[in-house]
Design a protein around this motif. Structure first.
Motif, PDB file in Angstrom:
ATOM      1  N   VAL A  80       9.979   4.159   6.158  1.00  8.47           N
ATOM      2  CA  VAL A  80       8.630   4.387   5.660  1.00  8.47           C
ATOM      3  C   VAL A  80       7.644   4.011   6.739  1.00  8.47           C
ATOM      4  O   VAL A  80       7.777   2.960   7.375  1.00  8.47           O
ATOM      5  CB  VAL A  80       8.351   3.544   4.394  1.00  8.47           C
ATOM      6  N   GLU A 129       4.947  -4.180   2.778  1.00 10.15           N
ATOM      7  CA  GLU A 129       4.258  -2.966   2.346  1.00 10.15           C
ATOM      8  C   GLU A 129       3.298  -3.281   1.203  1.00 10.15           C
ATOM      9  O   GLU A 129       3.531  -4.178   0.397  1.00 10.15           O
ATOM     10  CB  GLU A 129       5.273  -1.911   1.906  1.00 10.15           C
ATOM     11  N   VAL A 138       1.792  -1.445  -1.989  1.00  6.69           N
ATOM     12  CA  VAL A 138       1.968  -0.289  -2.867  1.00  6.69           C
ATOM     13  C   VAL A 138       1.118  -0.468  -4.112  1.00  6.69           C
ATOM     14  O   VAL A 138       1.107  -1.546  -4.724  1.00  6.69           O
ATOM     15  CB  VAL A 138       3.446  -0.117  -3.269  1.00  6.69           C
ATOM     16  N   ARG A 162       0.630   3.070   0.131  1.00  5.23           N
ATOM     17  CA  ARG A 162       1.307   4.113  -0.649  1.00  5.23           C
ATOM     18  C   ARG A 162       0.863   3.996  -2.095  1.00  5.23           C
ATOM     19  O   ARG A 162       0.858   2.902  -2.660  1.00  5.23           O
ATOM     20  CB  ARG A 162       2.823   3.965  -0.524  1.00  5.23           C
ATOM     21  N   GLU A 222       3.798  10.500  -5.377  1.00  9.58           N
ATOM     22  CA  GLU A 222       3.633   9.453  -4.373  1.00  9.58           C
ATOM     23  C   GLU A 222       2.823  10.014  -3.204  1.00  9.58           C
ATOM     24  O   GLU A 222       3.012  11.169  -2.817  1.00  9.58           O
ATOM     25  CB  GLU A 222       4.980   8.943  -3.855  1.00  9.58           C
ATOM     26  N   TRP A 223       1.945   9.185  -2.655  1.00 10.97           N
ATOM     27  CA  TRP A 223       1.123   9.577  -1.520  1.00 10.97           C
ATOM     28  C   TRP A 223       1.083   8.450  -0.494  1.00 10.97           C
ATOM     29  O   TRP A 223       0.796   7.305  -0.851  1.00 10.97           O
ATOM     30  CB  TRP A 223      -0.318   9.860  -1.961  1.00 10.97           C
ATOM     31  N   ASP A 224       1.351   8.758   0.782  1.00 14.20           N
ATOM     32  CA  ASP A 224       1.092   7.819   1.866  1.00 14.20           C
ATOM     33  C   ASP A 224      -0.384   7.904   2.202  1.00 14.20           C
ATOM     34  O   ASP A 224      -0.941   9.005   2.336  1.00 14.20           O
ATOM     35  CB  ASP A 224       1.928   8.158   3.099  1.00 14.20           C
TER      36      ASP A 224
END
Length: 264
Positions: free
Chosen positions: A3, A48, A50, A223, A237-239
């Motif tokens: 990722v 990360e 999220v 994310r 899902e979106w980065d």
């Protein structure tokens, strides 16, 4: 799984801090059973950030409870490769008879950290959330935004107590946040969102943040994970590369589609 981590931090790869495999949750049995979550597959890497996004009642808080170990999934598997998760709620939930410093010290005390070490650590964390010099104040002497900063410092103390540092070295801590700024006024909420990003970058803590506010999700997250209406399952899902209107509009349109299909 690889990722790419956005928003100016370096890319992180490796063993997931959180791994959900086919997770479902049903409350009750028989005709009265209610399925809150169904077939959730999700991985979150160490460090990360999220955001779990979805309409009210879609199971976001239930999912956090399963990750925290406060409840068990009915189906599937939850695997953590982090220190013990810490939780931050909408309300600060500070102990009113303890001052700010002692509130931050509490999880360290429960983990057996010595008095001198935990006082030093609490002082460091209060400084990190810009409350340096206010450690002797009781909760009722602080504003709502300040109380949430104390709650953040306390959650960080719990999340990072295993490695004892705020610089991201050692085992990644896991911070679970359930709409922690929802009860605050718009200006205070905006300030604390910026502070949270600064603190996250300074600590390397893994963050899973629940919200129903698309703009908040796009501003904070690397994310964004969208859950459907109940039973909640991952539908998008979106980065996040930047806080652009295009991404905000795209996610908003998908959320409206999810809500509309459920209402129909």
């Amino acid at each position: 799984m690889t990722v790419t981590i956005m928003k100016g931090t370096e890319a992180r790869t490796g063993r997931p801090a959180v791994h959900l495999d086919g997770v479902g949750k049903t409350f009750g049995t028989g005709s009265g059973a209610v399925t809150a979550l169904r077939s959730i597959d999700l991985q979150v890497l160490p460090g990360e950030f999220v955001c779990l996004l979805g309409a009210s009642g879609c199971g976001k808080s239930t999912l956090l409870n399963l990750i925290a170990g406060l409840d068990d999934p009915t189906t599937g598997r939850v695997e953590l490769n982090t220190t013990r998760p810490s939780f931050m709620f909408q309300e600060p939930a500070l102990l009113p008879w303890l001052d700010a410093g002692r509130n931050v010290e509490l999880p360290l005390q429960l983990n057996g950290v010595s008095r001198g070490a935990r006082r030093t650590r609490a002082s460091e964390l209060l400084e990190l959330v810009r409350l340096d010099g206010l450690g002797r104040k009781r909760p009722h002497e602080l504003s709502g935004g300040m109380r949430q900063r104390v709650a953040l410092a306390r959650a960080l103390a719990a999340a990072t107590s295993a490695n004892g540092s705020a610089d991201g070295n050692g085992t990644s801590g896991l911070l679970l946040m359930d709409e922690p700024f929802a009860a605050l006024d718009a200006i205070t909420r905006d300030v604390l969102q910026g502070e949270l990003l600064r603190v996250w970058k300074a600590t390397g803590t893994t963050v899973i943040f629940v919200t129903h506010d698309v703009r908040e999700a796009v501003r904070l997250a690397q994310r964004v994970v969208l859950l459907s209406s109940r039973p909640g399952t991952v539908v998008g899902e979106w980065d996040v590369e930047h806080d652009g209107d295009t991404l905000h509009d795209e996610i908003t349109a998908r959320l409206r589609q999810v809500i509309t299909s459920h209402a129909a």
